[in-house]
Design an enzyme around this catalytic site. Structure first.
Site, PDB file in Angstrom:
ATOM      1  N   HIS A 184       0.818  -1.225   0.000  1.00 27.99           N
ATOM      2  CA  HIS A 184       0.000   0.000   0.000  1.00 27.99           C
ATOM      3  C   HIS A 184       0.845   1.265   0.000  1.00 27.99           C
ATOM      4  CE1 HIS A 184      -4.079  -1.763   0.729  1.00 27.99           C
ATOM      5  NE2 HIS A 184      -3.333  -2.794   1.055  1.00 27.99           N
ATOM      6  N   ASP A 189       3.502   9.455  -1.519  1.00 28.01           N
ATOM      7  CA  ASP A 189       2.354   8.661  -1.077  1.00 28.01           C
ATOM      8  C   ASP A 189       2.138   7.498  -2.036  1.00 28.01           C
ATOM      9  OD1 ASP A 189       0.205   8.049   0.569  1.00 28.01           O
ATOM     10  OD2 ASP A 189      -0.529  10.107   0.607  1.00 28.01           O
TER      11      ASP A 189
HETATM   12  O1  F6P Z   1      -0.546   4.104   4.170  1.00 25.39           O
HETATM   13  C1  F6P Z   1      -0.179   2.910   4.736  1.00 25.39           C
HETATM   14  C2  F6P Z   1      -1.086   2.503   5.860  1.00 25.39           C
HETATM   15  O2  F6P Z   1      -0.769   1.187   6.257  1.00 25.39           O
HETATM   16  C3  F6P Z   1      -2.530   2.573   5.437  1.00 25.39           C
HETATM   17  O3  F6P Z   1      -2.870   1.543   4.626  1.00 25.39           O
HETATM   18  C4  F6P Z   1      -3.199   2.686   6.747  1.00 25.39           C
HETATM   19  O4  F6P Z   1      -4.448   3.241   6.650  1.00 25.39           O
HETATM   20  C5  F6P Z   1      -2.267   3.566   7.512  1.00 25.39           C
HETATM   21  O5  F6P Z   1      -0.984   3.324   6.984  1.00 25.39           O
HETATM   22  C6  F6P Z   1      -2.406   3.353   9.006  1.00 25.39           C
HETATM   23  O6  F6P Z   1      -1.234   3.208   9.683  1.00 25.39           O
HETATM   24  P1  F6P Z   1      -1.156   2.697  11.182  1.00 25.39           P
HETATM   25  O7  F6P Z   1      -1.793   1.360  11.258  1.00 25.39           O
HETATM   26  O8  F6P Z   1       0.304   2.670  11.488  1.00 25.39           O
HETATM   27  O9  F6P Z   1      -1.893   3.684  12.018  1.00 25.39           O
END
Ligand code: F6P
Length: 465
Positions: A156, A365
């Protein structure tokens, strides 16, 4: 019956704080609702001892199977290797990078733990879909335990150029791990190109052709580009409902006919927030006619509070807000409202619907679904304009946004000014073209294409091995 087993570091459980549900969460949930199955991962809580067996919660056709993380794992695997080594490398932000082999060891240990806890839940007909950078070694652990099911991986975040990836002492091990999946998916062509280049750097990394073949097969790892999308109708409906609701009306009353520029991000240094605040400041300096005519709202809930870079950005933004408001505010107007808290998705779509400009300027991003949601929430008869960083994955699809370089403060200010002045005809043309792209590459297309390709890739390997 075939079930989908989605595995991600964090599981967005129902009846918990769904406000924090990011792009991964929304996409995974939609896929599971369609196929039925299991969502396995961390429940967001820590324990002092060893995590117990997964807690199973059945909601409709989805089983949420969640485990706690040991406090040390949370510190070394999540705050450490995942978010202080991998995250900065994947986002080309090496100033935030740190490597410690103890953190990497714990990262491997947690992946082995995930595999162990998941094993008893698996059936031979399941399709396993692993998500994101926290879990790169998971397939190799599952294969070691004898699992023969199709296993796919979707990244992602961006896949960095080999010259950046090479700062990570263990990058070849991670590349080998990725090659044990049946399918590895990326958001964009450039991510895929970087991955292929990294695999072909034999002379540096020692990745041999044999490493690129799946175990017990002569096939090279299958790869593909699957840009994650949104549910356009859902965003439109949420916006329709929310823009009539009290919170949105209060926000609009407060604008007093001024144009709204809006940004919504996790409080993350990769989102380019400080430079964005400075670009708004530059807008008022370079184009004084916007003073007292335009208000900027930044919504940015805190995340990853245990990682150093994330505390710094919070302080920097508080300071920038204070300085800019002190310089430009009038007795009835504050140029910037910075809200360090989360709102539910519906309210956000309602705010988007009212905005003249959506300002999305990450310095890097993987995709950025906020950009897509902003476009989908607009009124087709009088749409606002998206000002988008050319360093977000979304810029490769949303080419009719006003594209800016997030590091170029004057350029971003120009882009905002242009968006604020854009005639209705041009706004509609850009909206029509972008909404067509969003519909074509929507959330259903993303999951269907990935799952179909994974099944085909696995079948291919089975037949030739
Ligand atoms: O952008 C990467 C990501 O893993 C997203 O898919 C997710 O919404 C976000 O980071 C959340 O991050 P964390 O679980 O560290 O709060």
């Amino acid at each position: 019956m075939t079930r989908l087993v989605a595995v991600s570091n964090r599981v967005a459980q129902p009846n918990t704080d769904s406000k924090s549900a990011g792009g991964l969460a929304v996409g995974v949930l939609a896929a599971l609702e369609e196929y039925g199955g299991i969502w396995f991962g961390w429940n967001g809580k820590t324990t002092q001892g060893e995590p117990g067996d997964p807690k199973l919660d059945q909601v409709g056709n989805i089983t949420y199977a969640t485990i706690e993380l040991n406090e040390r794992s949370f510190e070394l695997y999540y705050n450490g290797f995942s978010n202080t080594s991998l995250w900065p490398v994947c986002h080309y932000l090496l100033g935030y990078f740190r490597y410690d082999h103890r953190e990497y060891d714990e990262y491997r240990r947690v992946n082995a733990l995930f595999a162990r806890k998941l094993l008893p839940l698996l059936r031979p007909s399941d399709i396993i879909w692993v998500h994101d950078y926290h879990l790169i070694p998971l397939a190799s652990e599952l294969r070691r335990a004898g699992i023969k099911n199709p296993i796919g991986f979707f990244l992602h975040v961006p896949f960095p150029d080999i010259e950046v990836l090479r700062v990570l002492p263990v990058y070849t091990q991670l590349l080998r791990c990725l090659c044990t999946y049946d399918l590895v998916g990326f958001h964009t062509q450039s991510d895929l190109r970087s991955f292929n280049e990294a695999l072909s750097q034999d002379e540096f990394g020692g990745i041999t052709l044999a490493d690129r073949r799946r175990p017990s097969s002569d096939q090279l790892v299958h790869t593909g580009v699957f840009p994650i999308g949104i549910d356009v109708d859902d965003c439109q409906q949420l916006a329709q409902v929310a823009h009539l609701e009290d919170k949105t009306r209060r926000m609009v009353r407060n604008l007093r006919d001024r144009d709204l520029i809006i940004s919504v991000d996790r409080l993350d240094y990769s989102k380019g927030l400080e430079a964005r605040f400075r670009a708004v400041e530059r807008l008022f300096e370079n184009y004084p006619a916007n003073r007292n005519q335009v208000s900027f709202i930044q919504i940015a809930p805190t995340t990853r509070a245990g990682v150093r870079g994330y505390t710094d950005i919070r302080h920097a933004l508080e300071q920038a807000t204070g300085e800019i408001n002190a310089e430009f505010a009038d007795i009835d107007w504050a140029p910037i409202r910075y809200l360090n808290r989360a709102f539910d998705r519906g309210t956000i779509m309602g705010f988007f619907h009212e905005a003249a400009v959506g300002l999305v300027t990450p310095v890097r991003d993987g995709m950025n679904l906020v950009a897509k949601e902003f476009v989908a929430s607009q009124d087709p008869k009088d749409p606002g304009v998206l000002v988008l960083s050319n360093l977000a994955g979304a810029a490769q699809e949303l080419t009719d946004a006003v594209l800016v370089n997030p590091y170029d403060i004057d350029g971003v200010a120009d882009g905002i000014h242009r968006a604020l002045r854009m005639p209705l005809g041009e706004r509609k043309e850009r909206y029509d073209s972008m909404i067509a792209v969003l519909r074509k590459n929507d959330i259903t297309a993303w999951r269907t294409r990935f799952v179909d390709t994974l099944i085909a890739a696995h079948e291919h390997v089975r037949l030739v091995s």
